[in-house]
Scaffold this motif. Structure first.
Motif, PDB file in Angstrom:
ATOM      1  N   LYS A  40      -6.018  15.240 -11.367  1.00  0.00           N
ATOM      2  CA  LYS A  40      -5.505  15.349 -10.001  1.00  0.00           C
ATOM      3  C   LYS A  40      -6.320  14.486  -9.040  1.00  0.00           C
ATOM      4  CE  LYS A  40      -3.467  19.961 -10.117  1.00  0.00           C
ATOM      5  NZ  LYS A  40      -3.483  21.310  -9.542  1.00  0.00           N
ATOM      6  N   LEU A  41      -7.641  14.520  -9.190  1.00  0.00           N
ATOM      7  CA  LEU A  41      -8.497  13.720  -8.314  1.00  0.00           C
ATOM      8  C   LEU A  41      -8.305  12.222  -8.543  1.00  0.00           C
ATOM      9  CD1 LEU A  41     -11.827  15.764  -8.223  1.00  0.00           C
ATOM     10  CD2 LEU A  41     -10.322  15.227  -6.295  1.00  0.00           C
ATOM     11  N   LEU A  42      -8.131  11.808  -9.792  1.00  0.00           N
ATOM     12  CA  LEU A  42      -7.896  10.390 -10.076  1.00  0.00           C
ATOM     13  C   LEU A  42      -6.573   9.918  -9.463  1.00  0.00           C
ATOM     14  CD1 LEU A  42      -9.168  10.072 -13.753  1.00  0.00           C
ATOM     15  CD2 LEU A  42     -10.198   9.092 -11.685  1.00  0.00           C
ATOM     16  N   LEU A  43      -5.533  10.725  -9.620  1.00  0.00           N
ATOM     17  CA  LEU A  43      -4.244  10.372  -9.028  1.00  0.00           C
ATOM     18  C   LEU A  43      -4.328  10.382  -7.500  1.00  0.00           C
ATOM     19  CD1 LEU A  43      -1.908  12.312 -11.464  1.00  0.00           C
ATOM     20  CD2 LEU A  43      -2.066   9.824 -11.214  1.00  0.00           C
ATOM     21  N   TRP A  44      -5.071  11.342  -6.963  1.00  0.00           N
ATOM     22  CA  TRP A  44      -5.269  11.412  -5.516  1.00  0.00           C
ATOM     23  C   TRP A  44      -6.007  10.172  -5.012  1.00  0.00           C
ATOM     24  CZ3 TRP A  44      -9.872  11.734  -2.662  1.00  0.00           C
ATOM     25  CH2 TRP A  44      -9.716  12.020  -1.314  1.00  0.00           C
ATOM     26  N   LEU A  45      -7.030   9.736  -5.750  1.00  0.00           N
ATOM     27  CA  LEU A  45      -7.772   8.542  -5.356  1.00  0.00           C
ATOM     28  C   LEU A  45      -6.883   7.297  -5.355  1.00  0.00           C
ATOM     29  CD1 LEU A  45     -11.240   8.988  -7.094  1.00  0.00           C
ATOM     30  CD2 LEU A  45     -10.790   8.804  -4.635  1.00  0.00           C
ATOM     31  N   GLY A  46      -6.022   7.172  -6.335  1.00  0.00           N
ATOM     32  CA  GLY A  46      -5.086   6.047  -6.365  1.00  0.00           C
ATOM     33  C   GLY A  46      -4.147   6.071  -5.176  1.00  0.00           C
ATOM     34  N   SER A  47      -3.631   7.255  -4.885  1.00  0.00           N
ATOM     35  CA  SER A  47      -2.740   7.421  -3.746  1.00  0.00           C
ATOM     36  C   SER A  47      -3.474   7.144  -2.435  1.00  0.00           C
ATOM     37  CB  SER A  47      -2.176   8.850  -3.761  1.00  0.00           C
ATOM     38  OG  SER A  47      -1.284   9.057  -2.707  1.00  0.00           O
ATOM     39  N   LEU A  48      -4.691   7.660  -2.330  1.00  0.00           N
ATOM     40  CA  LEU A  48      -5.502   7.443  -1.131  1.00  0.00           C
ATOM     41  C   LEU A  48      -5.830   5.957  -0.956  1.00  0.00           C
ATOM     42  CD1 LEU A  48      -7.112   8.724   1.238  1.00  0.00           C
ATOM     43  CD2 LEU A  48      -9.076   8.773  -0.312  1.00  0.00           C
ATOM     44  N   ALA A  49      -6.116   5.276  -2.052  1.00  0.00           N
ATOM     45  CA  ALA A  49      -6.404   3.842  -1.967  1.00  0.00           C
ATOM     46  C   ALA A  49      -5.202   3.086  -1.400  1.00  0.00           C
ATOM     47  CB  ALA A  49      -6.784   3.297  -3.340  1.00  0.00           C
ATOM     48  N   GLY A  50      -3.998   3.452  -1.845  1.00  0.00           N
ATOM     49  CA  GLY A  50      -2.790   2.790  -1.348  1.00  0.00           C
ATOM     50  C   GLY A  50      -2.596   3.001   0.139  1.00  0.00           C
ATOM     51  N   ILE A  51      -2.682   4.244   0.576  1.00  0.00           N
ATOM     52  CA  ILE A  51      -2.433   4.514   1.999  1.00  0.00           C
ATOM     53  C   ILE A  51      -3.623   4.075   2.853  1.00  0.00           C
ATOM     54  CG2 ILE A  51      -3.219   6.915   2.189  1.00  0.00           C
ATOM     55  CD1 ILE A  51      -0.042   5.314   3.684  1.00  0.00           C
ATOM     56  N   GLY A  52      -4.819   4.097   2.279  1.00  0.00           N
ATOM     57  CA  GLY A  52      -5.984   3.582   2.998  1.00  0.00           C
ATOM     58  C   GLY A  52      -5.846   2.085   3.246  1.00  0.00           C
ATOM     59  N   TRP A  53      -5.373   1.379   2.240  1.00  0.00           N
ATOM     60  CA  TRP A  53      -5.106  -0.053   2.353  1.00  0.00           C
ATOM     61  C   TRP A  53      -4.087  -0.304   3.464  1.00  0.00           C
ATOM     62  CZ3 TRP A  53      -6.515  -4.807   0.598  1.00  0.00           C
ATOM     63  CH2 TRP A  53      -5.579  -5.836   0.691  1.00  0.00           C
ATOM     64  N   SER A  54      -2.973   0.417   3.433  1.00  0.00           N
ATOM     65  CA  SER A  54      -1.931   0.242   4.449  1.00  0.00           C
ATOM     66  C   SER A  54      -2.471   0.523   5.848  1.00  0.00           C
ATOM     67  CB  SER A  54      -0.743   1.171   4.166  1.00  0.00           C
ATOM     68  OG  SER A  54      -0.053   0.748   3.022  1.00  0.00           O
ATOM     69  N   THR A  55      -3.274   1.561   5.967  1.00  0.00           N
ATOM     70  CA  THR A  55      -3.842   1.916   7.271  1.00  0.00           C
ATOM     71  C   THR A  55      -4.760   0.810   7.779  1.00  0.00           C
ATOM     72  OG1 THR A  55      -3.714   4.253   6.663  1.00  0.00           O
ATOM     73  CG2 THR A  55      -5.118   3.689   8.526  1.00  0.00           C
ATOM     74  N   ALA A  56      -5.623   0.307   6.909  1.00  0.00           N
ATOM     75  CA  ALA A  56      -6.540  -0.758   7.316  1.00  0.00           C
ATOM     76  C   ALA A  56      -5.777  -2.014   7.747  1.00  0.00           C
ATOM     77  CB  ALA A  56      -7.501  -1.078   6.170  1.00  0.00           C
ATOM     78  N   VAL A  57      -4.739  -2.370   7.004  1.00  0.00           N
ATOM     79  CA  VAL A  57      -3.938  -3.543   7.349  1.00  0.00           C
ATOM     80  C   VAL A  57      -3.205  -3.297   8.667  1.00  0.00           C
ATOM     81  CG1 VAL A  57      -2.020  -5.023   6.626  1.00  0.00           C
ATOM     82  CG2 VAL A  57      -3.703  -4.267   4.945  1.00  0.00           C
ATOM     83  N   ALA A  58      -2.681  -2.095   8.870  1.00  0.00           N
ATOM     84  CA  ALA A  58      -1.982  -1.784  10.119  1.00  0.00           C
ATOM     85  C   ALA A  58      -2.936  -1.857  11.313  1.00  0.00           C
ATOM     86  CB  ALA A  58      -1.332  -0.402  10.036  1.00  0.00           C
ATOM     87  N   ILE A  59      -4.167  -1.391  11.142  1.00  0.00           N
ATOM     88  CA  ILE A  59      -5.152  -1.485  12.220  1.00  0.00           C
ATOM     89  C   ILE A  59      -5.391  -2.954  12.580  1.00  0.00           C
ATOM     90  CG2 ILE A  59      -7.608  -1.159  12.760  1.00  0.00           C
ATOM     91  CD1 ILE A  59      -7.409   1.505  11.152  1.00  0.00           C
ATOM     92  N   ARG A  60      -5.568  -3.773  11.566  1.00  0.00           N
ATOM     93  CA  ARG A  60      -5.766  -5.208  11.810  1.00  0.00           C
ATOM     94  C   ARG A  60      -4.544  -5.810  12.498  1.00  0.00           C
ATOM     95  NH1 ARG A  60      -9.267  -9.412  12.465  1.00  0.00           N
ATOM     96  NH2 ARG A  60      -8.382 -11.311  11.603  1.00  0.00           N
ATOM     97  N   GLY A  83       0.814  -1.216   0.000  1.00  0.00           N
ATOM     98  CA  GLY A  83       0.000   0.000   0.000  1.00  0.00           C
ATOM     99  C   GLY A  83       0.843   1.259   0.000  1.00  0.00           C
ATOM    100  N   LEU A  84       1.927   1.259   0.774  1.00  0.00           N
ATOM    101  CA  LEU A  84       2.821   2.417   0.826  1.00  0.00           C
ATOM    102  C   LEU A  84       3.486   2.644  -0.532  1.00  0.00           C
ATOM    103  CD1 LEU A  84       3.940   4.601   2.748  1.00  0.00           C
ATOM    104  CD2 LEU A  84       5.804   3.021   3.291  1.00  0.00           C
ATOM    105  N   ILE A  85       3.868   1.570  -1.198  1.00  0.00           N
ATOM    106  CA  ILE A  85       4.474   1.679  -2.530  1.00  0.00           C
ATOM    107  C   ILE A  85       3.463   2.223  -3.531  1.00  0.00           C
ATOM    108  CG2 ILE A  85       5.386   0.332  -4.463  1.00  0.00           C
ATOM    109  CD1 ILE A  85       6.713  -1.495  -2.299  1.00  0.00           C
ATOM    110  N   VAL A  86       2.224   1.748  -3.466  1.00  0.00           N
ATOM    111  CA  VAL A  86       1.177   2.244  -4.368  1.00  0.00           C
ATOM    112  C   VAL A  86       0.979   3.740  -4.156  1.00  0.00           C
ATOM    113  CG1 VAL A  86      -1.311   2.164  -4.846  1.00  0.00           C
ATOM    114  CG2 VAL A  86       0.000   0.036  -4.665  1.00  0.00           C
TER     115      VAL A  86
END
Length: 176
Positions: A69-89, A47-50
């Motif tokens: 910009k919004l599309l690139l932001w969404l891709g970036s947000l998806a990556g860090i959102g994924w990492s955050t969710a996995v870290a919470i788990r 996720g961090l790499i994404v």
């Protein structure tokens, strides 16, 4: 202060944080200390790499279109959102009582070779004993807890970034 939070500067910050995070994980934790990443750690890194990849594209090309910009932001947000969710788990697994920690199973390599991807995801998120062990701490925080703090800061940076996309800095607002 406003110049520090421009679209491009925020993207550069995200890229630098991804590089620092990955360098710390690969060179210090893995190579220097000899800690092998568990499946949840690997998924956090992905996720961090994404996030870093989308931020790098944004920083290099500095698109003018809000849609891009919004599309690139969404891709970036998806990556860090994924990492955050996995870290919470991961943090949750580490705080389970010892008798509730899932037993260790086969490694991620075996799962990837023998199971369909959806089953691999299910197995990884179920966690294993190796994901619940705490092998290293800094100021009393485990690696997943430290990662969660970093990911939370990066999520906040994404909030500021969204604000910059929606309400860009103009010469008038700088002059005020």
């Amino acid at each position: 202060m406003r110049q520090l939070t421009t679209y491009r500067n925020l993207q550069i910050f995200l890229v630098l944080m991804a590089i620092i995070g990955m360098s710390f994980a690969l060179f210090y934790l893995q190579r220097h200390l000899g800690l092998s990443p568990c499946p949840l750690c690997i998924f956090q890194r992905i996720g961090l790499i994404v996030m870093g990849g989308f931020a790098l594209i944004s920083a290099l090309f500095n698109p003018k279109s809000k849609v891009v910009k919004l599309l690139l932001w969404l891709g970036s947000l998806a990556g860090i959102g994924w990492s955050t969710a996995v870290a919470i788990r991961h943090v949750w697994l580490q705080h389970l009582p010892a008798d509730q920690v899932p037993s260790c199973g086969p490694g991620l390599d075996y799962w990837l070779d023998t199971l369909p991807m959806l089953q691999v995801l299910k197995e990884v998120f179920a966690g294993s004993g190796e994901c619940a062990s705490i092998d290293w701490t800094f100021v009393g925080l485990s690696i997943p807890e430290l990662s969660l703090i970093l990911f939370s800061v990066l999520l906040m940076a994404h909030g500021v970034l969204l604000w910059r996309i929606v309400r860009p800095i103009t010469n008038q607002s700088i002059a005020r």
